[in-house]
Design a protein around this motif. Structure first.
Motif, PDB file in Angstrom:
ATOM      1  N   UNK A  29     -14.483  12.482  55.816  1.00 33.62           N
ATOM      2  CA  UNK A  29     -13.973  11.312  55.091  1.00 33.62           C
ATOM      3  C   UNK A  29     -12.494  11.082  55.411  1.00 33.62           C
ATOM      4  N   UNK A  30     -11.748  12.176  55.482  1.00 27.99           N
ATOM      5  CA  UNK A  30     -10.311  12.072  55.792  1.00 27.99           C
ATOM      6  C   UNK A  30     -10.115  11.378  57.135  1.00 27.99           C
ATOM      7  N   UNK A  31     -10.885  11.800  58.104  1.00 28.15           N
ATOM      8  CA  UNK A  31     -10.757  11.223  59.435  1.00 28.15           C
ATOM      9  C   UNK A  31     -11.109   9.748  59.470  1.00 28.15           C
ATOM     10  N   UNK A  32     -12.194   9.394  58.820  1.00 22.59           N
ATOM     11  CA  UNK A  32     -12.596   7.999  58.792  1.00 22.59           C
ATOM     12  C   UNK A  32     -11.555   7.163  58.035  1.00 22.59           C
ATOM     13  N   UNK A  33     -10.972   7.778  57.015  1.00 23.02           N
ATOM     14  CA  UNK A  33      -9.951   7.085  56.233  1.00 23.02           C
ATOM     15  C   UNK A  33      -8.737   6.771  57.096  1.00 23.02           C
ATOM     16  N   UNK A  34      -8.360   7.724  57.940  1.00 18.38           N
ATOM     17  CA  UNK A  34      -7.231   7.509  58.840  1.00 18.38           C
ATOM     18  C   UNK A  34      -7.520   6.354  59.799  1.00 18.38           C
ATOM     19  N   UNK A  35      -8.796   6.187  60.105  1.00 15.90           N
ATOM     20  CA  UNK A  35      -9.198   5.096  60.998  1.00 15.90           C
ATOM     21  C   UNK A  35      -9.395   3.792  60.233  1.00 15.90           C
ATOM     22  N   UNK A  36      -9.209   3.860  58.901  1.00 16.74           N
ATOM     23  CA  UNK A  36      -9.316   2.664  58.083  1.00 16.74           C
ATOM     24  C   UNK A  36     -10.697   2.367  57.528  1.00 16.74           C
ATOM     25  N   UNK A  37     -11.597   3.315  57.631  1.00 16.77           N
ATOM     26  CA  UNK A  37     -12.966   3.090  57.159  1.00 16.77           C
ATOM     27  C   UNK A  37     -13.290   3.783  55.853  1.00 16.77           C
ATOM     28  N   UNK A  38     -14.188   3.146  55.103  1.00 13.97           N
ATOM     29  CA  UNK A  38     -14.851   3.820  54.009  1.00 13.97           C
ATOM     30  C   UNK A  38     -16.190   4.316  54.569  1.00 13.97           C
ATOM     31  N   UNK A  39     -16.673   5.427  54.008  1.00 15.52           N
ATOM     32  CA  UNK A  39     -17.959   5.938  54.491  1.00 15.52           C
ATOM     33  C   UNK A  39     -18.950   6.106  53.354  1.00 15.52           C
ATOM     34  N   UNK A  40     -20.221   5.901  53.670  1.00 17.14           N
ATOM     35  CA  UNK A  40     -21.281   6.059  52.684  1.00 17.14           C
ATOM     36  C   UNK A  40     -21.792   7.496  52.701  1.00 17.14           C
TER      37      UNK A  40
ATOM     38  N   UNK B  91      -9.636  14.010  44.304  1.00 15.08           N
ATOM     39  CA  UNK B  91      -9.320  14.404  45.669  1.00 15.08           C
ATOM     40  C   UNK B  91      -9.788  13.349  46.665  1.00 15.08           C
ATOM     41  N   UNK B  92     -10.843  12.658  46.313  1.00 17.56           N
ATOM     42  CA  UNK B  92     -11.288  11.522  47.113  1.00 17.56           C
ATOM     43  C   UNK B  92     -11.520  10.340  46.178  1.00 17.56           C
ATOM     44  N   UNK B  93     -11.697   9.179  46.781  1.00 18.88           N
ATOM     45  CA  UNK B  93     -11.851   7.947  46.005  1.00 18.88           C
ATOM     46  C   UNK B  93     -13.210   7.335  46.308  1.00 18.88           C
ATOM     47  N   UNK B  94     -13.886   6.820  45.266  1.00 26.17           N
ATOM     48  CA  UNK B  94     -15.178   6.182  45.496  1.00 26.17           C
ATOM     49  C   UNK B  94     -15.121   4.705  45.127  1.00 26.17           C
ATOM     50  N   UNK B  95     -15.963   3.898  45.776  1.00 24.95           N
ATOM     51  CA  UNK B  95     -16.069   2.477  45.497  1.00 24.95           C
ATOM     52  C   UNK B  95     -17.544   2.131  45.458  1.00 24.95           C
ATOM     53  N   UNK B  96     -17.987   1.554  44.346  1.00 24.46           N
ATOM     54  CA  UNK B  96     -19.389   1.161  44.231  1.00 24.46           C
ATOM     55  C   UNK B  96     -19.629  -0.173  44.896  1.00 24.46           C
ATOM     56  N   UNK B  97     -20.914  -0.451  45.086  1.00 24.75           N
ATOM     57  CA  UNK B  97     -21.307  -1.759  45.589  1.00 24.75           C
ATOM     58  C   UNK B  97     -21.233  -1.915  47.085  1.00 24.75           C
ATOM     59  N   UNK B  98     -21.614  -3.107  47.558  1.00 27.18           N
ATOM     60  CA  UNK B  98     -21.615  -3.404  48.996  1.00 27.18           C
ATOM     61  C   UNK B  98     -20.222  -3.193  49.576  1.00 27.18           C
ATOM     62  N   UNK B  99     -20.172  -2.682  50.778  1.00 26.55           N
ATOM     63  CA  UNK B  99     -18.902  -2.331  51.436  1.00 26.55           C
ATOM     64  C   UNK B  99     -18.176  -1.222  50.708  1.00 26.55           C
ATOM     65  N   UNK B 100     -18.919  -0.577  49.778  1.00 29.86           N
ATOM     66  CA  UNK B 100     -18.309   0.541  49.063  1.00 29.86           C
ATOM     67  C   UNK B 100     -18.407   1.816  49.868  1.00 29.86           C
ATOM     68  N   UNK B 101     -18.208   2.918  49.178  1.00 31.54           N
ATOM     69  CA  UNK B 101     -18.249   4.208  49.852  1.00 31.54           C
ATOM     70  C   UNK B 101     -17.110   5.103  49.411  1.00 31.54           C
ATOM     71  N   UNK B 102     -16.798   6.059  50.252  1.00 31.34           N
ATOM     72  CA  UNK B 102     -15.750   7.028  49.911  1.00 31.34           C
ATOM     73  C   UNK B 102     -14.610   6.985  50.913  1.00 31.34           C
ATOM     74  N   UNK B 103     -13.418   7.249  50.406  1.00 28.41           N
ATOM     75  CA  UNK B 103     -12.282   7.411  51.305  1.00 28.41           C
ATOM     76  C   UNK B 103     -11.244   8.303  50.640  1.00 28.41           C
ATOM     77  N   UNK B 104     -10.260   8.703  51.426  1.00 30.95           N
ATOM     78  CA  UNK B 104      -9.167   9.510  50.893  1.00 30.95           C
ATOM     79  C   UNK B 104      -7.904   8.696  51.027  1.00 30.95           C
TER      80      UNK B 104
END
Lengths: 145, 145
Positions: free
Chosen positions: B16-27, B54-67
């Motif tokens: 998740x950390x890596x994807x976050x650095x790339x600007x993505x949220x992940x499911x 420690x991480x952040x979550x977002x519900x719904x479409x285009x949601x997911x997890x990021x740091x």
DNA sequence: TATATTTAAGACAAATTTATCCGAAATAAG
DNA sequence: CTTATTTCGGATAAATTTGTCTTAAATATA
């Protein structure tokens, strides 16, 4: 860190070692009582240690368990841990990867290697003799009074 | 050493950390796939990490997890381990005694203290940022190809 | 040799850890 | 506002570890 099985096994070994130095064999009942461990479970663990030739068992009246006193200096914590838990604590991957080594490391591999190596060295350099000695001198405990 | 839960949690955090650095949220699906972990179990673990902020979550479409990328340097392995497994690995007694300290030590107390302190220091000094970095650089793996 | 004592071995049971499943809640987007 | 998507939360299930029980085997001693 170690399994409950291993914890019981180490405590049992220390108690048996001490009684052996005093010239006694001990019964499972005694071991369990002095280490605050379940009797039947302790019996099972002692079987494992006997199979690994770390302790000696004698059936029948006046039987019980003891350690070869001449071996106390050569039996290490590593021997006890390996007999019960195997080598995964000091050899396994920190993240549980089945394959993890210098050329294909998990992200924590090198960080963990330092700690695991120190753990392994400590286990290897700690003898049953010295653990038993601290207990004999009243400088350590196997259960709460 | 760590629980399976914790192993999954650390791997998930790194991905998740890596994807976050790339600007993505992940499911959850992605996380589970990239870390070779069970999906539903991963979901549960991520919930725990979210609760510990420690991480952040977002519900719904285009949601997911990021740091929070700004936090990557301050989130340590200790934070992750503590959130999931608690402090028993680096604070607990090596023989499982509930009470075990300098004045009332188990036979392995002082031997273990050295190793456990080194482990704790390592966990404290290892940041999610650096773990993610080695993975980003292809210098470490989260699963076998 | 008979008996009592003790460990050995294997089946069984309980507890914990590791997971799964499903409906509810939130939310982005049309 | 409706719908599809995604996490949340709690109940459930499977696997593993921890622990028990019962019978067999060995043996010291009378």
């Amino acid at each position: 860190m170690f399994s409950k099985t291993c914890e019981h096994g180490i405590k049992a070994s220390i108690y048996i070692a001490n009684q052996s130095k005093l010239g006694f064999r001990v019964k499972v009942q005694d071991v369990a009582k002095e280490t605050n461990s379940p009797v039947a479970f302790t019996a099972k663990i002692l079987q494992t240690l006997v199979k690994h030739a770390l302790i000696i068992s004698h059936k029948g009246p006046q039987g019980g368990f003891n350690v070869d006193v001449d071996k106390l200096e050569s039996i290490t914590l590593l021997d006890l841990v390996f007999a019960i838990d195997g080598d995964s604590i000091y050899n396994g991957c920190g993240l549980g990867l089945h394959v993890c080594n210098e050329s294909n490391p998990c992200p924590v591999h090198f960080k963990f290697k330092v700690v695991r190596d120190e753990l392994k060295t400590m286990l290897l350099n700690t003898t049953l003799a010295e653990l038993a000695q601290t207990f004999a001198e009243g400088k350590s405990i196997l259960k709460y009074a």
